[in-house]
Design an enzyme around this catalytic site. Structure first.
Site, PDB file in Angstrom:
ATOM      1  N   ASP A  85       0.812  -1.223   0.000  1.00 40.69           N
ATOM      2  CA  ASP A  85       0.000   0.000   0.000  1.00 40.69           C
ATOM      3  C   ASP A  85       0.852   1.283   0.000  1.00 40.69           C
ATOM      4  OD1 ASP A  85      -2.879   0.950   0.654  1.00 40.69           O
ATOM      5  OD2 ASP A  85      -1.664   1.984   2.152  1.00 40.69           O
ATOM      6  N   GLY A 114       7.572  15.547   7.457  1.00 39.30           N
ATOM      7  CA  GLY A 114       7.771  16.082   6.098  1.00 39.30           C
ATOM      8  C   GLY A 114       6.598  16.955   5.663  1.00 39.30           C
ATOM      9  N   LYS A 115       5.574  17.049   6.489  1.00 39.35           N
ATOM     10  CA  LYS A 115       4.405  17.857   6.099  1.00 39.35           C
ATOM     11  C   LYS A 115       4.696  19.335   6.337  1.00 39.35           C
ATOM     12  CE  LYS A 115       0.963  14.267   6.829  1.00 39.35           C
ATOM     13  NZ  LYS A 115       0.290  14.032   5.566  1.00 39.35           N
ATOM     14  N   ASP A 169       0.061   3.051  15.705  1.00 40.15           N
ATOM     15  CA  ASP A 169       0.103   3.416  14.278  1.00 40.15           C
ATOM     16  C   ASP A 169       0.211   4.931  14.090  1.00 40.15           C
ATOM     17  OD1 ASP A 169      -0.073   2.726  11.488  1.00 40.15           O
ATOM     18  OD2 ASP A 169      -2.145   3.448  11.480  1.00 40.15           O
ATOM     19  N   HIS A 211       6.561  10.347   8.535  1.00 41.76           N
ATOM     20  CA  HIS A 211       6.296  11.239   7.397  1.00 41.76           C
ATOM     21  C   HIS A 211       5.577  12.534   7.817  1.00 41.76           C
ATOM     22  CE1 HIS A 211       2.336   9.275   7.295  1.00 41.76           C
ATOM     23  NE2 HIS A 211       1.902  10.256   6.528  1.00 41.76           N
ATOM     24  N   HIS A 236       3.116  10.112  14.879  1.00 36.00           N
ATOM     25  CA  HIS A 236       2.688  11.360  14.246  1.00 36.00           C
ATOM     26  C   HIS A 236       2.181  12.389  15.276  1.00 36.00           C
ATOM     27  CE1 HIS A 236       3.218   8.885  10.860  1.00 36.00           C
ATOM     28  NE2 HIS A 236       1.980   8.461  10.684  1.00 36.00           N
TER      29      HIS A 236
END
Ligand code: NDP
Ligand code: BG6
Length: 479
Positions: free
Chosen positions: A18, A187-188, A241, A184, A246
């Site tokens: 995915d 990276g935003k 997760d 990630h 995050h």
């Protein structure tokens, strides 16, 4: 810092999955269209699924969007050129011979000295086997090339102990300089802006504390469920997760002290201190939920108690934040698709004007990235009647450009050897400390999450101080 001009082989392990399809290949294509990949690059997908190059290219082609090319005809040419550089190799993650065969193929494509970027887009359970195979096949060897780097996806472990063990074991295989632990969210664009918003504007620092801030909420919600990723998700749950990585990263950047410089080590140190000062999740201040229908998702055991929603309140034991609730929530199959940070300021101790409310700063991470300050304003023509208005900066209007995907920025950083936005080991350990006691309790006591309807606002019962969707409207901020 290494440049991207030498030949490079980009190996994506788990390329049938995915993440590769949705994020990595579109990001690499975008870098290619913008001229950020070196002249001589090849992308080789590796996974157990049987596929030939043609089938892989067809799969890749389905997800490429050409957002930088104004001319559709140019776009087709770029897609064609990019696909020629995409290859696929079938193999087992724990079989060094399969990786040796991959190595021979890479040599045939780009010669023996090409640099190597290896991306582990696989479930964490196979990181170590894969790492051993990579090492045994000589692909991480830096004697014959300028560099060989390995990107590891989150979650890095399942709790404090397993994460430390994974770090130790991977440390015997790759050097720390070769290892890029990706989150990630770093990276935003809007997450990166937190530093400049907080420390580049004089107006915020004096009020960025418990005297002026009533609460901070950081919420992540997705409209979709696990969608074919149940095999991975059911072993981890939403706390591992999304929340451990995050959301805690967003919280650390929102609340940390100003670093003494922009050196990545200094920033990481401040984030680590903030996480260390955060009391672990208390289950008394936590609600977990599971959406209706999750148990019938393919790959989910019928008695699974894995949480697909969690809302909790954290406290940071520092003079700046003592007593301020940090309300974190993350959920799948909810009624909205958005991530945002909301800072609610205290109400005036005494107000001349009836009806004025506490100010609020809303930082919308996605979608429709924006910064919004909610203030009280006089209603024109009415003496001292106030209404609540929003001062809004929409990224797409202000900057007139589409924001790059987080993975574009982060993949480019790996190619350039810039480790600023990757997670060092101490910070990782501090983040695990915040969630591990709750995870152990959930598992040892098999705590059952509350059921919530697919597409709803989440479980009905709320934890004390838990975030309520659109809560500033509830408090009279609606406009
Ligand atoms: P997938 O479940 O799609 O797995 C990727 C590939 O790994 C599969 O195609 C499969 O390939 C192989 N695989 C799956 N399960 C197993 C298993 N039990 N044992 C061995 N191989 C297996 O995962 P994603 O691509 O979604 O995620 C990969 C990593 O990226 C994870 O660590 C995830 O946390 C992280 N991530 C994912 C995001 C996303 O949006 N999907 C976003 C951010 C991070 P094959 O059978 O062909 O070998
Ligand atoms: C990943 C999680 O890390 O982040 C996924 O594994 C989640 O479950 C994804 O869907 C969300 O990323 P984004 O960039 O779409 O917010």
């Amino acid at each position: 810092m290494s440049t991207t001009t030498n030949p490079v082989n980009i190996v994506i392990v788990g390329a049938s999955g995915d993440l590769t399809r949705k994020k990595l290949l579109p990001a690499l294509f975008s870098l290619y269209c913008n001229g950020f990949l070196p002249e001589r690059f090849h992308i080789v997908g590796f996974a157990r699924s049987t596929m030939n190059d043609k089938e892989f290219r067809m799969q890749v082609a389905e997800t490429l969007t050409c957002r930088y090319e104004p001319e559709p005809s140019q776009c087709d040419i770029k897609v064609g050129q990019f696909l020629k550089r995409c290859h696929y190799h079938t193999g087992q993650y724990d079989n060094a011979d399969d990786f040796r065969a991959l190595g021979r193929r890479l040599e045939g494509l780009n010669g023996p000295r090409a640099n190597m970027l290896m991306y582990m887009a696989i479930p964490p359970g196979v990181f170590l086997d894969t790492a051993h195979s990579i090492r045994q096949a000589g692909l991480s060897d830096e004697e014959s090339r300028d560099w060989s780097r390995v990107v590891i996806e989150k979650p890095f472990g399942r709790d404090t102990e397993s994460s430390a063990e994974l770090t130790r074991a991977l440390g015997e295989i790759f050097t720390e300089e070769q290892t890029y632990r990706i989150d990630h969210y770093l990276g935003k664009e809007v997450i990166q802006n937190l530093l400049i918003l907080r420390f580049g504007n004089r107006i915020f620092e004096p009020i960025w504390n418990r005297d002026h801030i009533e609460s901070i909420s950081i919420s992540f919600s997705e409209e979709i469920g696990v969608e074919g990723r149940a095999g991975y998700f059911d072993h981890f749950g939403i706390i591992r997760d999304v929340m451990q990585n995050h959301l805690l990263q967003a919280m650390a950047l929102t609340a940390m002290e100003q670093p003494i410089s922009l050196n990545p080590r200094e920033i990481a140190e401040e984030k680590t201190k903030l996480l260390r000062a955060t009391a672990p999740i208390d289950m008394e201040h936590t609600v977990t939920g599971q959406y209706e229908g999750y148990l019938t998702d393919p790959g989910v055991p019928e008695d699974s108690v894995t949480e697909t929603f969690a809302a909790t309140t954290l406290y940071v034991n520092t003079p700046r934040w003592y007593g301020v609730p940090f309300q974190l929530s993350a959920g799948k199959a909810l009624d909205t698709q958005q991530t945002e940070i909301v800072i609610r300021f205290r109400e005036l101790p005494y107000s001349l004007f009836p009806g004025v409310v506490g100010n609020c700063l809303r930082i919308r991470v996605q979608p429709n990235e924006s910064i919004e300050l909610i203030v009280n304003n006089k209603v024109p023509g009415m003496a001292f009647a106030s209404s609540v208005v929003r001062l809004t900066m929409l990224y797409h209007e202000e900057f007139k450009t589409e924001l790059p995907e987080a993975y574009e920025r982060l993949l480019l950083d790996v190619l350039r050897g810039d480790r600023s936005l990757f997670i060092p080991t101490q910070e990782l350990a501090a983040a695990w400390e915040v969630v591990t006691p709750a995870l152990h309790r959930i598992e040892t006591e098999r705590l059952k999450p509350q059921t919530y309807a697919y597409g709803s606002a989440g479980p009905g019962g709320k934890a004390p101080d838990a975030p309520t969707p659109h809560s500033e409207e509830d408090r009279g901020h609606g406009g």
